[in-house]
Write a protein that holds these residues in place. Structure first.
Motif, PDB file in Angstrom:
ATOM      1  N   GLN A  78      -0.625  28.189  39.246  1.00 23.84           N
ATOM      2  CA  GLN A  78      -0.377  29.316  38.355  1.00 23.84           C
ATOM      3  C   GLN A  78      -1.449  29.415  37.268  1.00 23.84           C
ATOM      4  O   GLN A  78      -2.086  28.424  36.902  1.00 23.84           O
ATOM      5  N   ALA A  79      -1.601  30.623  36.736  1.00 24.55           N
ATOM      6  CA  ALA A  79      -2.523  30.833  35.622  1.00 24.55           C
ATOM      7  C   ALA A  79      -1.915  30.244  34.349  1.00 24.55           C
ATOM      8  O   ALA A  79      -0.713  29.964  34.292  1.00 24.55           O
ATOM      9  N   PRO A  80      -2.720  30.040  33.312  1.00 21.48           N
ATOM     10  CA  PRO A  80      -2.149  29.620  32.023  1.00 21.48           C
ATOM     11  C   PRO A  80      -1.133  30.651  31.531  1.00 21.48           C
ATOM     12  O   PRO A  80      -1.097  31.786  32.005  1.00 21.48           O
ATOM     13  N   ALA A  81      -0.318  30.268  30.592  1.00 22.89           N
ATOM     14  CA  ALA A  81       0.712  31.172  30.060  1.00 22.89           C
ATOM     15  C   ALA A  81       0.074  32.407  29.436  1.00 22.89           C
ATOM     16  O   ALA A  81      -1.051  32.344  28.912  1.00 22.89           O
ATOM     17  N   PRO A  82       0.764  33.545  29.480  1.00 20.26           N
ATOM     18  CA  PRO A  82       0.231  34.748  28.843  1.00 20.26           C
ATOM     19  C   PRO A  82       0.124  34.569  27.339  1.00 20.26           C
ATOM     20  O   PRO A  82       0.847  33.773  26.737  1.00 20.26           O
ATOM     21  N   SER A  97       4.642  36.150  35.594  1.00 19.13           N
ATOM     22  CA  SER A  97       3.342  36.703  35.202  1.00 19.13           C
ATOM     23  C   SER A  97       2.217  35.704  35.459  1.00 19.13           C
ATOM     24  O   SER A  97       1.100  36.103  35.816  1.00 19.13           O
ATOM     25  N   ARG A  98       2.481  34.430  35.308  1.00 21.79           N
ATOM     26  CA  ARG A  98       1.463  33.409  35.560  1.00 21.79           C
ATOM     27  C   ARG A  98       1.045  33.410  37.035  1.00 21.79           C
ATOM     28  O   ARG A  98      -0.130  33.202  37.352  1.00 21.79           O
ATOM     29  N   GLU A 103       7.096  33.228  33.668  1.00 18.83           N
ATOM     30  CA  GLU A 103       6.615  32.408  34.781  1.00 18.83           C
ATOM     31  C   GLU A 103       6.076  33.279  35.913  1.00 18.83           C
ATOM     32  O   GLU A 103       5.074  32.938  36.556  1.00 18.83           O
ATOM     33  N   ALA A 121      -2.594  35.086  38.562  1.00 15.61           N
ATOM     34  CA  ALA A 121      -3.421  34.175  39.366  1.00 15.61           C
ATOM     35  C   ALA A 121      -3.865  34.855  40.654  1.00 15.61           C
ATOM     36  O   ALA A 121      -5.020  34.725  41.083  1.00 15.61           O
ATOM     37  N   THR A 142       3.625  41.550  24.649  1.00 15.85           N
ATOM     38  CA  THR A 142       3.603  40.150  25.062  1.00 15.85           C
ATOM     39  C   THR A 142       4.218  39.245  24.006  1.00 15.85           C
ATOM     40  O   THR A 142       4.914  38.271  24.338  1.00 15.85           O
ATOM     41  N   TYR A 178      -2.756  39.145  29.732  1.00 11.83           N
ATOM     42  CA  TYR A 178      -4.016  38.597  30.234  1.00 11.83           C
ATOM     43  C   TYR A 178      -5.148  39.617  30.067  1.00 11.83           C
ATOM     44  O   TYR A 178      -4.908  40.790  29.749  1.00 11.83           O
TER      45      TYR A 178
END
Length: 520
Positions: free
Chosen positions: A153-157, A36-37, A34, A41, A4, A86
């Protein structure tokens, strides 16, 4: 180097550099971050929506496990890469495994989410009372679209702690049910440190890794390329002629593939060598690479180097060979290796025994419930029961414990018997087995796959008769010690194989003992 951390660095510095390329799809490093976010999620929401989620195996440290079981190499690779930043444990399940194998590993390891397009698997899991979720890749993509549309979207990795579980992998062997084991992030970082030092997944290098990502060789190629800032090109199936065009068009300089693919690659390069001129390095897994494969590649691509590495999925990369038939392996400097007997004592130099390895990348052990096998000994060294000998610091492998036969009081390595026939013309696939014998306890037999052993074609172009038994035995006597020379030779219409193409030695022996082979 953490996967990562590198993905984030390259996405910041060179966002347009390709990260993953598949059949009709590609992601740059910037797009991968992007993507991955969105992917996480969806995965996180699916796990959280379960009223009574399956309990992950203790080795997963309470982190939900997501498994991908699809033939799409690109889809699998982007999920593995996307979840890496994550709190998630990922697994790949070969959809070609027997259904009971798939159900067994899902239930015993506590996998909570399976992405699969098999309705049979979904129905079978539901029938067992499993409380997890099965979703198809198409349904998963639809949920991703909803996430993007809603801006949810989830927070950034982020770079995770090294002790955190990262991947759940499986070692099924050739006869037993799959054994599961966990790789922590630090163990995988240690693994990448070894491969990047010796197998050249360099920054910016375009590597081609054809085949299912459920194969550890392909999965490692994906991880090591992303961990070192390279680009990895994937293919669901290996078409040697289409691959030639792709190598030229995408400026691919490195291929990571199983030996059978390397053989097909050499044949394709012989027909259209101009398409393969940019290929600098071929990396293949598995010990004892047939000399015929190395010589075939060298004949058509003399400037392309070939490295045959040896490793075990549970342990990591151990060593490699770079010439000849790969019989003798140079052990990497950071890896400890010993040959021990049944009591655990180290044997004298040159004697056969069980190989034990000391490597930082080694998993802690197998997941309880999937096997009774022990990976690590009390001293921390590990073994997968590979047999071999060490001479002058070089390792020669002799197969697994089941690949050693005792005949007339002599230990015989069955893979060594097979290697002797690698140079017999037009023989095709063979396997050496031990069959029961009243006098010797067991004797060595060579089993040939029908259609492989043919003499020179006749003048009219038709195939000649099956290879002469006397010629086969004479060939063996000039290359093997007397106790290694097969006492019997059989032909089977087709050798039994695993879904990954490995010949099943034990099953072959049973077929011969049942009288199903034609004896020459």
């Amino acid at each position: 180097m953490p996967i990562t951390a590198t993905i984030l660095d390259v996405a910041l510095e060179r966002p347009d550099q390709l990260a993953l390329v598949g059949d009709g799809a590609r992601l740059s490093y910037g797009e991968l971050v992007e993507d991955s976010r969105v992917a996480f999620a969806v995965v996180d929401a699916l796990h959280r929506a379960q009223p009574a989620p399956p309990a992950p195996a203790a080795e997963a440290q309470g982190i939900p496990i997501t498994a991908v079981s699809t033939t799409s190499a690109f889809f699998t690779a982007r999920l593995i890469a996307g979840l890496a930043g994550y709190r998630a444990v990922s697994a790949t399940i070969d959809p070609r495994w027997p259904l009971d194998h798939q159900i067994g590993v899902i239930r015993t390891t506590g996998i909570g989410l399976v992405i699969s397009d098999s309705p049979v698997l979904s129905e079978a899991l539901a029938a067992t009372g499993w409380t997890g979720t099965v979703i198809t890749p198409a349904e998963f993509a639809a949920r991703e679209s909803q996430i993007r549309g809603a801006g949810a979207q989830a927070p950034a990795p982020t770079v995770r702690d090294g002790s955190e579980p990262f991947l759940m992998l499986f070692s099924s062997g050739t006869t037993s049910n799959p054994k599961a084991f966990i790789k922590t992030r630090q163990q995988y970082r240690d693994n990448v440190a070894v491969s990047s030092a010796h197998l050249e997944p360099l920054p910016g290098v375009a590597s081609l890794a054809p085949g299912p990502v459920s194969y550890s060789l392909t999965l490692y190629a994906v991880i090591e390329s992303l961990a070192t800032g390279g680009s990895v090109h994937l293919a669901d199936e290996f078409d040697p002629f289409a691959i030639g065009s792709r190598i030229a068009a995408e400026a691919i300089t490195r291929i990571v593939a199983v030996p059978a693919v390397v053989r097909a690659l050499a044949e394709a390069a012989g027909r259209s060598p101009e398409r393969f001129r940019g290929l600098q390095l071929v990396v293949t897994g598995g010990a004892n690479l047939p000399a015929s494969i190395r010589s075939a590649l060298a004949a058509v691509l003399p400037d392309t180097r070939l490295i045959s590495y040896y490793g075990a999925a549970e342990i990591g990369f151990i060593g490699d060979s770079r010439d000849g038939d790969g019989t003798w392996i140079r052990i990497y400097p950071t890896i400890g290796a010993q040959i021990r007997d049944e009591t655990g004592a180290e044997v004298a130099e040159g004697e056969l025994g069980t190989l034990w390895i000391d490597a930082a990348a080694c998993s802690d052990g197998y997941v309880a419930g999937t096997t009774d096998a022990v990976l690590r000994g009390p001293d921390g060294w590990a073994t997968v029961d590979d047999q071999g000998r060490i001479v002058d610091g070089l390792l020669q492998l002799a197969g697994r414990a089941g690949d050693i036969a005792v005949t007339g009081g002599h230990k015989v390595s069955l893979p060594e018997v097979e290697r002797a026939f690698d140079t017999f013309p037009r023989l095709g696939e063979v396997v050496a087995v031990a069959v029961d014998d009243a006098n010797l306890g067991s004797l060595i037999a060579l089993v040939i796959e029908e259609g492989g052993a043919e003499a020179e074609p006749a003048a009219d172009g038709t195939s000649g008769p099956l290879a002469d038994k006397a010629a086969l035995l004479e060939h063996a006597r000039t290359r093997l010690a007397p106790q290694f020379v097969p006492r019997r030779i059989y032909v089977l219409e087709r050798l039994p194989r695993t879904v990954g193409g490995k010949i099943r030695r034990a099953e072959t022996a049973r077929l011969i003992m049942d009288g199903q082979g034609e004896r020459l």
